[in-house]
Design a protein around this motif. Structure first.
Motif, PDB file in Angstrom:
ATOM      1  N   TYR A   5      45.821  35.726  38.533  1.00  0.00           N
ATOM      2  CA  TYR A   5      44.520  35.784  38.721  1.00  0.00           C
ATOM      3  C   TYR A   5      43.953  34.150  38.384  1.00  0.00           C
ATOM      4  O   TYR A   5      44.317  33.711  36.942  1.00  0.00           O
ATOM      5  N   CYS A   7      41.644  31.574  37.083  1.00  0.00           N
ATOM      6  CA  CYS A   7      40.159  31.295  36.530  1.00  0.00           C
ATOM      7  C   CYS A   7      39.919  29.942  36.318  1.00  0.00           C
ATOM      8  O   CYS A   7      40.523  29.433  35.830  1.00  0.00           O
ATOM      9  N   ARG A  61      36.294  40.513  39.697  1.00  0.00           N
ATOM     10  CA  ARG A  61      36.742  41.173  38.502  1.00  0.00           C
ATOM     11  C   ARG A  61      37.396  42.175  38.998  1.00  0.00           C
ATOM     12  O   ARG A  61      38.502  42.898  38.242  1.00  0.00           O
ATOM     13  N   LEU A  64      40.960  41.741  39.012  1.00  0.00           N
ATOM     14  CA  LEU A  64      41.926  41.800  37.863  1.00  0.00           C
ATOM     15  C   LEU A  64      42.632  42.963  37.565  1.00  0.00           C
ATOM     16  O   LEU A  64      43.828  42.955  36.942  1.00  0.00           O
ATOM     17  N   CYS A  67      46.199  42.435  38.802  1.00  0.00           N
ATOM     18  CA  CYS A  67      46.777  41.328  38.389  1.00  0.00           C
ATOM     19  C   CYS A  67      47.906  41.674  37.055  1.00  0.00           C
ATOM     20  O   CYS A  67      47.546  42.606  36.414  1.00  0.00           O
ATOM     21  N   GLU A  69      48.506  38.664  35.127  1.00  0.00           N
ATOM     22  CA  GLU A  69      48.091  37.731  34.226  1.00  0.00           C
ATOM     23  C   GLU A  69      46.830  37.019  34.716  1.00  0.00           C
ATOM     24  O   GLU A  69      46.695  37.125  35.902  1.00  0.00           O
ATOM     25  N   MET A  70      46.100  36.357  33.847  1.00  0.00           N
ATOM     26  CA  MET A  70      45.172  35.311  34.097  1.00  0.00           C
ATOM     27  C   MET A  70      45.540  34.040  33.703  1.00  0.00           C
ATOM     28  O   MET A  70      45.913  34.009  32.354  1.00  0.00           O
ATOM     29  N   GLU A  84      34.532  36.602  33.294  1.00  0.00           N
ATOM     30  CA  GLU A  84      35.938  36.914  33.608  1.00  0.00           C
ATOM     31  C   GLU A  84      37.093  37.199  32.532  1.00  0.00           C
ATOM     32  O   GLU A  84      38.007  38.075  32.374  1.00  0.00           O
ATOM     33  N   CYS A  88      39.091  40.335  31.328  1.00  0.00           N
ATOM     34  CA  CYS A  88      40.618  40.401  31.268  1.00  0.00           C
ATOM     35  C   CYS A  88      41.143  40.767  30.038  1.00  0.00           C
ATOM     36  O   CYS A  88      41.869  41.542  29.794  1.00  0.00           O
ATOM     37  N   GLN A  89      40.255  40.374  28.728  1.00  0.00           N
ATOM     38  CA  GLN A  89      40.806  40.664  27.481  1.00  0.00           C
ATOM     39  C   GLN A  89      40.484  42.298  27.320  1.00  0.00           C
ATOM     40  O   GLN A  89      41.193  42.955  26.710  1.00  0.00           O
ATOM     41  N   LEU A  93      45.232  42.107  29.454  1.00  0.00           N
ATOM     42  CA  LEU A  93      46.316  41.254  30.165  1.00  0.00           C
ATOM     43  C   LEU A  93      46.457  39.741  29.634  1.00  0.00           C
ATOM     44  O   LEU A  93      45.455  39.566  28.679  1.00  0.00           O
ATOM     45  N   ILE A  95      46.612  36.170  28.916  1.00  0.00           N
ATOM     46  CA  ILE A  95      45.846  34.789  29.428  1.00  0.00           C
ATOM     47  C   ILE A  95      46.597  33.739  29.204  1.00  0.00           C
ATOM     48  O   ILE A  95      47.188  33.564  27.887  1.00  0.00           O
TER      49      ILE A  95
END
Length: 109
Positions: A5, A7, A61, A64, A67, A69-70, A84, A88-89, A93, A95
């Motif tokens: 993803y 960001c 969102r 996510l 996915c 990873e970000m 975002e 994600c947190q 995921l 980051i």
């Protein structure tokens, strides 16, 4: 293939930020992963319209969940990006942050 993803900022200079999102997508491809680019919603939604911006943020969102990873691109974190990142947190995921210097060097993280 790992799904990443992207960001990065969209608001403000939307046209310039869409061009940057294309560069970030190319970078993700060069790292052997599949980019997930929520910025492209701005091609059909008006970012300056608060309701459409919110719709785009919600749709982004929702991606996510798909996915692995970000990757946070650039040296600035906008308010939308903070939303975002928090989401994600909460999903747990991985980051990564990719600085402009790393992007210009072309080296994978």
């Amino acid at each position: 293939m790992k799904k990443v993803y992207i960001c990065s900022p969209l608001g403000g200079d939307v046209s310039d930020n869409l061009e940057r999102a294309k560069q970030y997508a190319r970078y993700v491809f060069s790292c052997g992963a599949a980019p997930v680019v929520p910025h492209f919603y701005a091609l059909v939604l008006e970012d300056g319209n608060p309701e459409e911006r919110q719709l785009g943020m919600q749709a982004g969102r929702s991606l996510l969940w798909l996915c692995d990873e970000m990757w946070i691109f650039g040296d600035h974190v906008s308010a939308g990006m903070r939303e975002e990142i928090r989401f994600c947190q909460n999903l747990g995921l991985k980051i990564r942050t990719i600085t402009e210097k790393q992007l210009l060097s072309g080296k994978a993280p």
